[in-house]
Design an enzyme around this catalytic site. Structure first.
Site, mmCIF file in Angstrom:
data_model
loop_
_atom_site.group_PDB
_atom_site.id
_atom_site.type_symbol
_atom_site.label_atom_id
_atom_site.label_comp_id
_atom_site.label_asym_id
_atom_site.label_seq_id
_atom_site.Cartn_x
_atom_site.Cartn_y
_atom_site.Cartn_z
ATOM 1 N N THR A 252 -4.562 13.192 6.209
ATOM 2 C CA THR A 252 -3.146 13.218 6.626
ATOM 3 C C THR A 252 -2.891 14.406 7.554
ATOM 4 O O THR A 252 -2.282 14.261 8.623
ATOM 5 C CB THR A 252 -2.208 13.255 5.393
ATOM 6 O OG1 THR A 252 -2.638 12.270 4.473
ATOM 7 C CG2 THR A 252 -0.773 13.004 5.783
ATOM 8 N N LYS B 114 4.702 2.422 8.491
ATOM 9 C CA LYS B 114 3.525 3.263 8.763
ATOM 10 C C LYS B 114 2.290 2.390 8.994
ATOM 11 O O LYS B 114 1.583 2.539 9.998
ATOM 12 C CB LYS B 114 3.303 4.185 7.555
ATOM 13 C CG LYS B 114 2.418 5.363 7.803
ATOM 14 C CD LYS B 114 2.267 6.225 6.551
ATOM 15 C CE LYS B 114 3.561 6.854 6.077
ATOM 16 N NZ LYS B 114 3.356 7.901 5.067
ATOM 17 N N LYS C 36 5.310 1.823 -2.854
ATOM 18 C CA LYS C 36 5.272 3.211 -3.324
ATOM 19 C C LYS C 36 5.539 3.236 -4.812
ATOM 20 O O LYS C 36 6.209 2.350 -5.348
ATOM 21 C CB LYS C 36 6.353 4.039 -2.617
ATOM 22 C CG LYS C 36 6.063 5.524 -2.598
ATOM 23 C CD LYS C 36 5.140 5.863 -1.454
ATOM 24 C CE LYS C 36 4.850 7.341 -1.357
ATOM 25 N NZ LYS C 36 4.264 7.657 -0.053
ATOM 26 N N ASN D 199 -1.890 19.610 0.568
ATOM 27 C CA ASN D 199 -2.942 18.975 1.352
ATOM 28 C C ASN D 199 -2.613 18.775 2.816
ATOM 29 O O ASN D 199 -3.424 19.070 3.695
ATOM 30 C CB ASN D 199 -3.153 17.571 0.774
ATOM 31 C CG ASN D 199 -4.527 17.435 0.235
ATOM 32 O OD1 ASN D 199 -5.299 18.393 0.257
ATOM 33 N ND2 ASN D 199 -4.831 16.257 -0.247
ATOM 34 N N LYS E 185 0.850 -1.198 0.000
ATOM 35 C CA LYS E 185 0.000 0.000 0.000
ATOM 36 C C LYS E 185 0.872 1.229 0.000
ATOM 37 O O LYS E 185 1.819 1.329 0.779
ATOM 38 C CB LYS E 185 -0.877 0.011 1.274
ATOM 39 C CG LYS E 185 -1.840 1.179 1.325
ATOM 40 C CD LYS E 185 -3.094 0.895 0.531
ATOM 41 C CE LYS E 185 -3.970 2.128 0.352
ATOM 42 N NZ LYS E 185 -3.565 2.953 -0.828
ATOM 43 N N SER F 203 -7.212 5.734 3.738
ATOM 44 C CA SER F 203 -7.230 4.929 2.517
ATOM 45 C C SER F 203 -7.729 3.522 2.833
ATOM 46 O O SER F 203 -8.480 2.920 2.068
ATOM 47 C CB SER F 203 -5.815 4.812 1.931
ATOM 48 O OG SER F 203 -5.514 5.944 1.162
#
Ligand code: GLU
Length: 427
Positions: free
Chosen positions: A190, A94, A106, A221, A70, A361
């Site tokens: 986030t 994470k 990623k 963001n 992810k 997510s």
């Protein structure tokens, strides 16, 4: 002379330090300190002027022991394989820190999004999926947005995947627009996540947010929503630094009696840069990009890119600073962690502080699987619960073992991933 930092080496240095502390078996360390799978590929795009441009791109899967890989896809001119490797590795830690059943991955495309037309950007997004569609999936690897990409990009990517596979799989990608399989609260997640963690830390320190000041790097963001929630809690944002696309440099916008965040948002241009003339007219001081770091504030929030807080700039950090909240991935170099620790600044490390995005997510995927969508309040309530729980675990371990908060987060994450690897019989 300033040192050049490689994010992958930084991520491995951080990992090696904690692996040693944990007496991790050398076979396990070797496995966990590098990605399990790497995809390097090119994407040809027919540009608006009729020429063909070839973009280099990556998708790295660092670890899938706890679940599908992810992580976001970064669109940036300076993207490279090592940055994506580091970001993939941090995603593993994470997801493990917030204890969601996902691994780490990623992606990256070397490109400069503001210089592309909408049609070129769409072709690039679809081309990315055409190259890796059989290597991703809601049960294999789930991309998401990162720096330079947005919900529209995610939707083009989902559409390309569904066109190739011939069925609906909204959970193949997250960060989609609301109404098209996206989750309410994902855009804010986030930044809000950073502040949920900070809020709980301030509660422990018995310091009201309203008595604190902050300076932020970035105004995308993450920084925008962190600043919005922090000011809603009563905190005062003294300065924000923001990249200026037209001038190809960053500026810091300062107001000693507190920045008006919605006002600064309202004067952003189409590239997300704060209009410096309008800001000046509204009474903001316009300072060099690095001025955000040297403000006399209690809290610093780096919310842009990696390698921003280094020993070279450390002396510029005011002695007033008590807390660093890492909204960005990898903003502090390992050699500077030593100095921050020595000075007694409390560190809320990246893969804990900025985990709100991937946690939301995960909620998005859960809603996609149910094909039933929660209201915003429900999403944010679950997000705050998950972030606070993760923070308390890390904070308590840091207190108990008298270790730096980044190391405590690593101890928790590495143990969880190593346990999954062992249970599967991989090592
Ligand atoms: N790119 C974000 C991060 O670095 C979000 C990843 C995701 O939602 O999968 O955490």
């Amino acid at each position: 002379m300033s040192t050049t930092y490689n994010p992958y080496h930084n991520a491995q240095t951080q990992f090696d330090g904690v692996a040693k502390l944990l007496n991790l078996d050398s076979g396990m360390s070797e496995f966990l300190r590098q990605p399990m799978k790497e995809l390097h590929f090119t994407i040809p795009v027919k540009m608006d002027d009729g020429s063909t441009k070839t973009f280099n791109a990556f998708r790295m899967k660092h670890n899938t022991a706890r679940g599908p890989a992810k992580g976001g896809i970064r669109f940036h001119p300076h993207e490279n394989a090592d940055t994506v490797r580091a970001l993939a590795m941090w995603m593993t830690w994470k997801c493990a820190t917030v204890d969601i059943p996902l691994g780490g991955g990623k992606g990256g495309i070397i490109c400069d999004p503001p210089s592309l037309s909408k049609t070129e950007l769409e072709k690039l997004c679809r081309g990315y999926i055409r190259q890796i569609w059989n290597q991703i999936g809601h049960e294999m690897d789930i991309p998401a947005p990162d720096v330079g990409s947005n919900p529209q990009c995610m939707l083009w990517m989902m559409d390309e995947y569904e066109t190739i596979t011939g069925a609906h799989y909204p959970g193949v990608i997250t960060g989609k627009p609301v109404g098209m399989g996206g989750s309410l609260g994902r855009t804010e997640a986030t930044g809000y996540g950073c502040i949920y963690v900070l809020k709980d830390l301030l509660r422990i320190l018995e310091t009201p947010a309203a008595s604190t000041t902050a300076s932020l790097q970035g105004f995308g963001n993450v920084a925008e929503y962190a600043a919005r929630m922090y000011t809603e809690l009563g905190g005062k944002v003294i300065a924000v630094s923001c990249w200026n696309q037209a001038d190809k440099t960053a500026y810091t916008f300062k107001k000693s009696d507190g920045c008006d965040i919605p006002q600064l948002v309202s004067i952003k241009d189409q590239y997300g840069s704060i209009d410096k003339d309008k800001a000046f007219a509204l009474g903001y001081e316009v300072l060099p990009g690095d001025a955000w770091l040297s403000q006399d504030v209690d809290i610093l929030m780096p919310c842009a890119l990696e390698n921003q807080i280094t020993p070279d700039v450390f002396p510029n950090i005011s002695s007033k600073v008590k807390i660093i909240v890492e909204g960005a991935n990898g903003p502090t170099t390992p050699d500077c962690d030593v100095l921050i620790k020595e000075r007694g600044i409390i560190m809320l490390p990246d893969f804990l502080a900025n985990a709100g995005g991937v946690t939301c997510s995960y909620f998005e995927q859960v809603q996609n699987n149910m094909n039933y969508y929660w209201g915003k309040e429900e999403v944010l309530e679950k997000l705050e619960y998950a972030m606070t729980k993760a923070f308390r675990g890390v904070y308590e371990l840091a207190q108990e073992r008298n270790v730096y908060m980044r190391d405590a987060a690593y101890i928790i994450a590495i143990n969880r991933v190593a346990d999954a690897v062992k249970l599967r019989g991989w090592a």
